[in-house]
Every structure is written in C-alpha cells, then in structure tokens.
Design a protein around this motif. Structure first.
Motif, PDB file in Angstrom:
ATOM      1  N   GLN A 245       0.829  -1.208   0.000  1.00  0.00           N
ATOM      2  CA  GLN A 245       0.000   0.000   0.000  1.00  0.00           C
ATOM      3  C   GLN A 245       0.861   1.255   0.000  1.00  0.00           C
ATOM      4  O   GLN A 245       0.564   2.234  -0.695  1.00  0.00           O
ATOM      5  CB  GLN A 245      -0.932  -0.002   1.230  1.00  0.00           C
ATOM      6  N   LYS A 246       1.934   1.222   0.766  1.00  0.00           N
ATOM      7  CA  LYS A 246       2.835   2.376   0.840  1.00  0.00           C
ATOM      8  C   LYS A 246       3.738   2.436  -0.386  1.00  0.00           C
ATOM      9  O   LYS A 246       4.007   3.525  -0.921  1.00  0.00           O
ATOM     10  CB  LYS A 246       3.690   2.295   2.109  1.00  0.00           C
ATOM     11  N   ALA A 247       4.177   1.272  -0.851  1.00  0.00           N
ATOM     12  CA  ALA A 247       5.194   1.237  -1.906  1.00  0.00           C
ATOM     13  C   ALA A 247       4.636   1.566  -3.280  1.00  0.00           C
ATOM     14  O   ALA A 247       5.357   2.086  -4.131  1.00  0.00           O
ATOM     15  CB  ALA A 247       5.857  -0.141  -1.932  1.00  0.00           C
ATOM     16  N   ARG A 248       3.363   1.272  -3.506  1.00  0.00           N
ATOM     17  CA  ARG A 248       2.848   1.399  -4.877  1.00  0.00           C
ATOM     18  C   ARG A 248       2.954   2.819  -5.421  1.00  0.00           C
ATOM     19  O   ARG A 248       3.357   3.028  -6.564  1.00  0.00           O
ATOM     20  CB  ARG A 248       1.402   0.901  -4.953  1.00  0.00           C
ATOM     21  N   ARG A 249       2.550   3.811  -4.611  1.00  0.00           N
ATOM     22  CA  ARG A 249       2.616   5.197  -5.076  1.00  0.00           C
ATOM     23  C   ARG A 249       4.057   5.684  -5.177  1.00  0.00           C
ATOM     24  O   ARG A 249       4.396   6.487  -6.060  1.00  0.00           O
ATOM     25  CB  ARG A 249       1.804   6.098  -4.142  1.00  0.00           C
ATOM     26  N   ASN A 250       4.912   5.189  -4.267  1.00  0.00           N
ATOM     27  CA  ASN A 250       6.324   5.565  -4.348  1.00  0.00           C
ATOM     28  C   ASN A 250       6.947   5.083  -5.653  1.00  0.00           C
ATOM     29  O   ASN A 250       7.677   5.807  -6.317  1.00  0.00           O
ATOM     30  CB  ASN A 250       7.088   4.984  -3.159  1.00  0.00           C
ATOM     31  N   ARG A 251       6.645   3.839  -6.029  1.00  0.00           N
ATOM     32  CA  ARG A 251       7.202   3.298  -7.264  1.00  0.00           C
ATOM     33  C   ARG A 251       6.620   4.006  -8.483  1.00  0.00           C
ATOM     34  O   ARG A 251       7.328   4.221  -9.478  1.00  0.00           O
ATOM     35  CB  ARG A 251       6.940   1.797  -7.355  1.00  0.00           C
ATOM     36  N   GLN A 252       5.343   4.367  -8.431  1.00  0.00           N
ATOM     37  CA  GLN A 252       4.741   5.104  -9.545  1.00  0.00           C
ATOM     38  C   GLN A 252       5.431   6.468  -9.709  1.00  0.00           C
ATOM     39  O   GLN A 252       5.770   6.874 -10.822  1.00  0.00           O
ATOM     40  CB  GLN A 252       3.247   5.293  -9.326  1.00  0.00           C
ATOM     41  N   ARG A 253       5.642   7.170  -8.601  1.00  0.00           N
ATOM     42  CA  ARG A 253       6.330   8.461  -8.673  1.00  0.00           C
ATOM     43  C   ARG A 253       7.762   8.278  -9.166  1.00  0.00           C
ATOM     44  O   ARG A 253       8.272   9.094  -9.945  1.00  0.00           O
ATOM     45  CB  ARG A 253       6.311   9.136  -7.298  1.00  0.00           C
ATOM     46  N   ASP A 254       8.424   7.196  -8.706  1.00  0.00           N
ATOM     47  CA  ASP A 254       9.795   6.928  -9.139  1.00  0.00           C
ATOM     48  C   ASP A 254       9.875   6.810 -10.660  1.00  0.00           C
ATOM     49  O   ASP A 254      10.740   7.423 -11.295  1.00  0.00           O
ATOM     50  CB  ASP A 254      10.312   5.623  -8.518  1.00  0.00           C
ATOM     51  N   ILE A 255       8.995   6.010 -11.240  1.00  0.00           N
ATOM     52  CA  ILE A 255       9.088   5.738 -12.670  1.00  0.00           C
ATOM     53  C   ILE A 255       8.736   6.975 -13.491  1.00  0.00           C
ATOM     54  O   ILE A 255       9.334   7.229 -14.528  1.00  0.00           O
ATOM     55  CB  ILE A 255       8.214   4.525 -13.067  1.00  0.00           C
ATOM     56  N   ASN A 256       7.785   7.764 -13.023  1.00  0.00           N
ATOM     57  CA  ASN A 256       7.459   8.998 -13.732  1.00  0.00           C
ATOM     58  C   ASN A 256       8.608  10.004 -13.648  1.00  0.00           C
ATOM     59  O   ASN A 256       8.947  10.657 -14.640  1.00  0.00           O
ATOM     60  CB  ASN A 256       6.174   9.605 -13.169  1.00  0.00           C
ATOM     61  N   SER A 257       9.194  10.153 -12.465  1.00  0.00           N
ATOM     62  CA  SER A 257      10.322  11.076 -12.301  1.00  0.00           C
ATOM     63  C   SER A 257      11.517  10.624 -13.118  1.00  0.00           C
ATOM     64  O   SER A 257      12.216  11.443 -13.738  1.00  0.00           O
ATOM     65  CB  SER A 257      10.716  11.173 -10.823  1.00  0.00           C
ATOM     66  N   PHE A 258      11.760   9.325 -13.128  1.00  0.00           N
ATOM     67  CA  PHE A 258      12.863   8.760 -13.904  1.00  0.00           C
ATOM     68  C   PHE A 258      12.738   9.120 -15.384  1.00  0.00           C
ATOM     69  O   PHE A 258      13.690   9.604 -16.004  1.00  0.00           O
ATOM     70  CB  PHE A 258      12.873   7.244 -13.713  1.00  0.00           C
ATOM     71  N   ALA A 259      11.547   8.903 -15.956  1.00  0.00           N
ATOM     72  CA  ALA A 259      11.341   9.206 -17.380  1.00  0.00           C
ATOM     73  C   ALA A 259      11.528  10.692 -17.650  1.00  0.00           C
ATOM     74  O   ALA A 259      12.167  11.080 -18.640  1.00  0.00           O
ATOM     75  CB  ALA A 259       9.944   8.751 -17.808  1.00  0.00           C
ATOM     76  N   ASP A 260      11.008  11.530 -16.768  1.00  0.00           N
ATOM     77  CA  ASP A 260      11.102  12.974 -16.967  1.00  0.00           C
ATOM     78  C   ASP A 260      12.555  13.450 -16.903  1.00  0.00           C
ATOM     79  O   ASP A 260      13.014  14.227 -17.751  1.00  0.00           O
ATOM     80  CB  ASP A 260      10.250  13.674 -15.909  1.00  0.00           C
ATOM     81  N   ILE A 261      13.290  12.978 -15.902  1.00  0.00           N
ATOM     82  CA  ILE A 261      14.688  13.394 -15.745  1.00  0.00           C
ATOM     83  C   ILE A 261      15.548  12.871 -16.883  1.00  0.00           C
ATOM     84  O   ILE A 261      16.395  13.590 -17.435  1.00  0.00           O
ATOM     85  CB  ILE A 261      15.230  12.938 -14.371  1.00  0.00           C
ATOM     86  N   MET A 262      15.339  11.622 -17.270  1.00  0.00           N
ATOM     87  CA  MET A 262      16.116  11.058 -18.370  1.00  0.00           C
ATOM     88  C   MET A 262      15.929  11.868 -19.647  1.00  0.00           C
ATOM     89  O   MET A 262      16.894  12.200 -20.345  1.00  0.00           O
ATOM     90  CB  MET A 262      15.707   9.604 -18.616  1.00  0.00           C
ATOM     91  N   HIS A 263      14.676  12.211 -19.952  1.00  0.00           N
ATOM     92  CA  HIS A 263      14.414  12.934 -21.192  1.00  0.00           C
ATOM     93  C   HIS A 263      14.913  14.381 -21.138  1.00  0.00           C
ATOM     94  O   HIS A 263      15.151  14.991 -22.179  1.00  0.00           O
ATOM     95  CB  HIS A 263      12.921  12.888 -21.522  1.00  0.00           C
ATOM     96  N   SER A 264      15.085  14.917 -19.935  1.00  0.00           N
ATOM     97  CA  SER A 264      15.650  16.262 -19.833  1.00  0.00           C
ATOM     98  C   SER A 264      17.133  16.264 -20.182  1.00  0.00           C
ATOM     99  O   SER A 264      17.679  17.283 -20.594  1.00  0.00           O
ATOM    100  CB  SER A 264      15.434  16.833 -18.421  1.00  0.00           C
ATOM    101  N   HIS A 265      17.795  15.108 -20.018  1.00  0.00           N
ATOM    102  CA  HIS A 265      19.216  14.992 -20.347  1.00  0.00           C
ATOM    103  C   HIS A 265      19.450  14.329 -21.701  1.00  0.00           C
ATOM    104  O   HIS A 265      20.425  14.646 -22.389  1.00  0.00           O
ATOM    105  CB  HIS A 265      19.945  14.187 -19.261  1.00  0.00           C
ATOM    106  N   HIS A 266      18.590  13.379 -22.066  1.00  0.00           N
ATOM    107  CA  HIS A 266      18.738  12.623 -23.311  1.00  0.00           C
ATOM    108  C   HIS A 266      17.356  12.536 -23.953  1.00  0.00           C
ATOM    109  O   HIS A 266      16.604  11.588 -23.724  1.00  0.00           O
ATOM    110  CB  HIS A 266      19.297  11.223 -23.034  1.00  0.00           C
TER     111      HIS A 266
END
Length: 259
Positions: free
Chosen positions: A127-148
């Motif tokens: 219950q706690k981890a699901r939203r954390n992992r969702q935010r992780d993957i969205n942030s990851f994609a956004d940051i990656m595309h800002s650099h590459h």
C-alpha cells in the motif's frame, strides 16, 4: 526481427531462479532478497539485456560487432539534484570495448544513451510502496528525457503476491501478513498500466514498463519455493505490461529509433 531459440530463458523466469538461491548478506538475515541491496535490480537488468539480444537479430548483431554496449549504475546528471542513478543504460560505445562473449553484449560507458531502464520492486508493504514506485518511474522518465531527449525510457517492476513475508528490516519474529493480496496486486498492475506512454513518439513520457509477478515469502523455511505467477492478476500475454510483450516492444523501438 524476432529470433526463435527454444533454449532461451527470459528474465521473468531467471529472476525466480535468482530468488531461489541462498546467499550470505551483510544484513542480519540470510535471505535471497534484501530491500537495501540493489543486487536484484542488477540481475533483472542483465537478464533484460540478454532478452533484447534474443528478441532481435539487429540488436544481436550490434552487440556482436561492439556497436552497442551497456552500463549499470550509471549517473545521468547529478543524482543529488536533477539527476538519476540508472540501473541500466545502453548505447554506442564511448571508446574501444573488449569484444563481448558469444551471444552477449560488452560492458562499457555509452557515448550517448539510447535506452535507459530502472528496475524496481514491491515485495512487501504494498500500500505504501505502490505510489512511491509510480512516482519513481514517472520522475525517472522525466529526468532522463531532460538529459537525453531521444532516449527510450522503461522500467521493470518485480511484484510480490505472497500473502506472508519475512522482511529483513524487521525483527526476527515480525512476519508481515498481506490480506487481500490478489486484489492489491491487481490494483498495482492496473496502476502501472495506466502510466502515460510515449506510444513510440519522442516525449517526456515513459516508453514501456514490464511487470514480473512472483510468489516469494522470504520465510527461511521456504527459501527455494519462489514461483513465477502467470495467472491473473499477473499481466497476461499480449498486455503491454506483460514482461515478454514489453521486451518485444522495447526491442522493436530500439531498432526503429537507433538501429
């Protein structure tokens, strides 16, 4: 182009074998999985590389010729700020590389990132981890595309459906029970399926996510009994978050965009 090899074992099954091995950890409990270790993410990433090579003759040739390399634990930007420590990146080599073993891919820094993959897990406290992992993957994609901007961004989620789990971070007799675990796992599958995708276009959105559902109790007496779960609520073949569908889509995208 897909290559058919009957003896190839995909990463969803290989990670189960990995979890079924006993290991000595520096942490209090002798268990295969520990949430403070990145070993499982590294294993899952290397299996993904092998799966891409299996899936595509074009990727296999690029790997064989040394035109495509991969690196683990790769810093993009400054991880303390607008950056990310990426589990896996892939791209053309930045310099000379040692020829890979037959059927594999050389390890080395890429001159540019063509593909970046983050390997995460939800093993307990869903219950706690699901939203954390969702935010992780969205942030990851956004940051990656800002650099590459052109990079393919994707994620692999190891998701546990066991109704009991012996967390290495808890006291020895503190076993976590997961009531309604099938419903919760189904909700997490739907959550990751709903994440906005690039749909093959270059955008700030995620390009793909693959989910691997396992039944992994982590109880000492049950080490060696972890199974890959293929029944619902695990993703079914053809669904975009099904691991092997995900591998095929990422292989096709890597071919089309860069190779």
């Amino acid at each position: 182009m897909s290559r058919q090899q009957d003896d190839h074992q995909f990463g969803d099954r290989r990670i189960v074998k990995w979890l079924n091995q006993e290991r000595e950890w520096k942490y209090p409990k002798n268990v295969p999985y520990h949430p403070r270790s990145d070993s499982h993410g590294g294993a899952q990433s290397r299996y993904f590389v092998d799966d891409l090579i299996h899936e595509s003759d074009v990727i296999a040739e690029a790997a064989r010729e040394g035109d495509l390399v991969y690196a683990e634990d790769y810093d993009v930007g400054d991880p303390r700020g607008l950056g990310w420590n990426v589990d896996l990146v892939m791209g053309p080599p930045a310099g000379d590389v040692q020829a890979p073993l037959e059927g594999g891919m050389a390890v080395g820094p890429p001159s540019e990132v063509w593909l970046a993959c983050d390997a995460k897990s939800i093993i307990t406290e869903h219950q706690k981890a699901r939203r954390n992992r969702q935010r992780d993957i969205n942030s990851f994609a956004d940051i990656m595309h800002s650099h590459h901007e052109q990079a393919i961004t994707c994620g692999i989620l190891l998701l546990n459906i066991a109704d009991r789990f012996d967390s290495p971070t808890r006291d020895a007799d503190d076993i976590t029970d997961h009531p309604n675990i099938d419903r919760i796992v189904g909700e997490i599958v739907d959550l990751f399926d709903s994440i906005d995708r690039s749909e093959g276009e270059m955008s700030a959105n995620l390009d793909g996510a693959g989910l691997v559902v396992v039944d992994h109790t982590n109880l000492i007496d049950d080490i060696g009994d972890t199974d890959l779960v293929t029944r619902e609520p695990a993703p079914q073949p053809g669904e975009r978050v099904h691991y092997r569908t995900f591998v095929s889509e990422m292989a096709d995208l890597l071919e089309q965009r860069f190779l």
